[in-house]
Design a protein around this motif. Structure first.
Motif, short mmCIF file in Angstrom:
data_model
loop_
_atom_site.label_atom_id
_atom_site.label_comp_id
_atom_site.label_asym_id
_atom_site.label_seq_id
_atom_site.Cartn_x
_atom_site.Cartn_y
_atom_site.Cartn_z
N GLU A 3 0.86 -1.19 0.00
CA GLU A 3 0.00 0.00 0.00
C GLU A 3 0.89 1.23 0.00
O GLU A 3 1.76 1.37 0.86
N SER A 4 0.68 2.12 -0.97
CA SER A 4 1.46 3.36 -1.07
C SER A 4 0.51 4.53 -1.21
O SER A 4 -0.48 4.45 -1.93
N THR A 5 0.83 5.62 -0.50
CA THR A 5 0.02 6.82 -0.59
C THR A 5 0.87 7.95 -1.16
O THR A 5 2.01 8.14 -0.76
N LYS A 32 -5.78 -1.96 -6.85
CA LYS A 32 -6.83 -1.01 -6.49
C LYS A 32 -6.23 0.38 -6.33
O LYS A 32 -5.09 0.52 -5.87
N VAL A 33 -7.01 1.41 -6.70
CA VAL A 33 -6.58 2.80 -6.55
C VAL A 33 -7.70 3.57 -5.87
O VAL A 33 -8.85 3.52 -6.32
N ASP A 34 -7.39 4.27 -4.79
CA ASP A 34 -8.35 5.14 -4.11
C ASP A 34 -7.87 6.58 -4.26
O ASP A 34 -6.74 6.89 -3.87
N VAL A 35 -8.72 7.45 -4.81
CA VAL A 35 -8.36 8.85 -5.02
C VAL A 35 -9.24 9.72 -4.13
O VAL A 35 -10.46 9.62 -4.18
N ARG A 41 -4.90 13.21 -2.25
CA ARG A 41 -4.22 11.97 -1.89
C ARG A 41 -4.66 10.82 -2.80
O ARG A 41 -5.84 10.66 -3.09
N VAL A 42 -3.68 10.02 -3.22
CA VAL A 42 -3.94 8.83 -4.03
C VAL A 42 -3.30 7.65 -3.31
O VAL A 42 -2.09 7.66 -3.04
N SER A 51 7.41 1.84 -8.73
CA SER A 51 8.47 2.81 -8.95
C SER A 51 7.83 4.20 -9.05
O SER A 51 6.76 4.36 -9.65
N LEU A 52 8.49 5.19 -8.47
CA LEU A 52 7.98 6.56 -8.55
C LEU A 52 7.93 7.03 -10.00
O LEU A 52 7.04 7.79 -10.38
N LYS A 53 8.86 6.56 -10.81
CA LYS A 53 8.88 6.92 -12.23
C LYS A 53 7.59 6.46 -12.90
O LYS A 53 6.99 7.21 -13.68
N ASP A 54 7.14 5.24 -12.60
CA ASP A 54 5.91 4.73 -13.20
C ASP A 54 4.69 5.53 -12.75
O ASP A 54 3.80 5.82 -13.54
N VAL A 55 4.66 5.89 -11.46
CA VAL A 55 3.54 6.66 -10.94
C VAL A 55 3.52 8.05 -11.56
O VAL A 55 2.47 8.53 -12.00
#
Length: 70
Positions: A3-5, A32-35, A41-42, A51-55
């Motif tokens: 889980e990453s926010t 799953k993605v919660d926005v 916040r995502v 990866s932060l690059k992908d996000v």
């Protein structure tokens, strides 16, 4: 499951949430993605950390959104 926010700027409405959800869901392993538009916040649930690059790439593809923190 990971889980990453992320804090994201530029979100103003439900359309923003839909676009971001669609693009981040396309990243391999995302379940799953919660926005939360008002909070900026995502939260992403995935098989492993992303990866932060992908996000960042997904946010750019979705529109004029910027990752400001993770």
């Amino acid at each position: 499951m990971s889980e990453s926010t992320y804090m994201v700027t530029g979100m103003t409405c439900g359309h923003c949430a839909d676009a971001i959800t669609q693009e981040i869901t396309a990243i391999s392993g995302v379940q799953k993605v919660d926005v939360e538009v008002e909070a900026g916040r995502v939260t992403v649930f995935s098989d492993s950390p992303l990866s932060l690059k992908d996000v960042r790439s997904a946010l750019t593809e979705a529109g004029d959104y910027e990752l400001v923190a993770s």
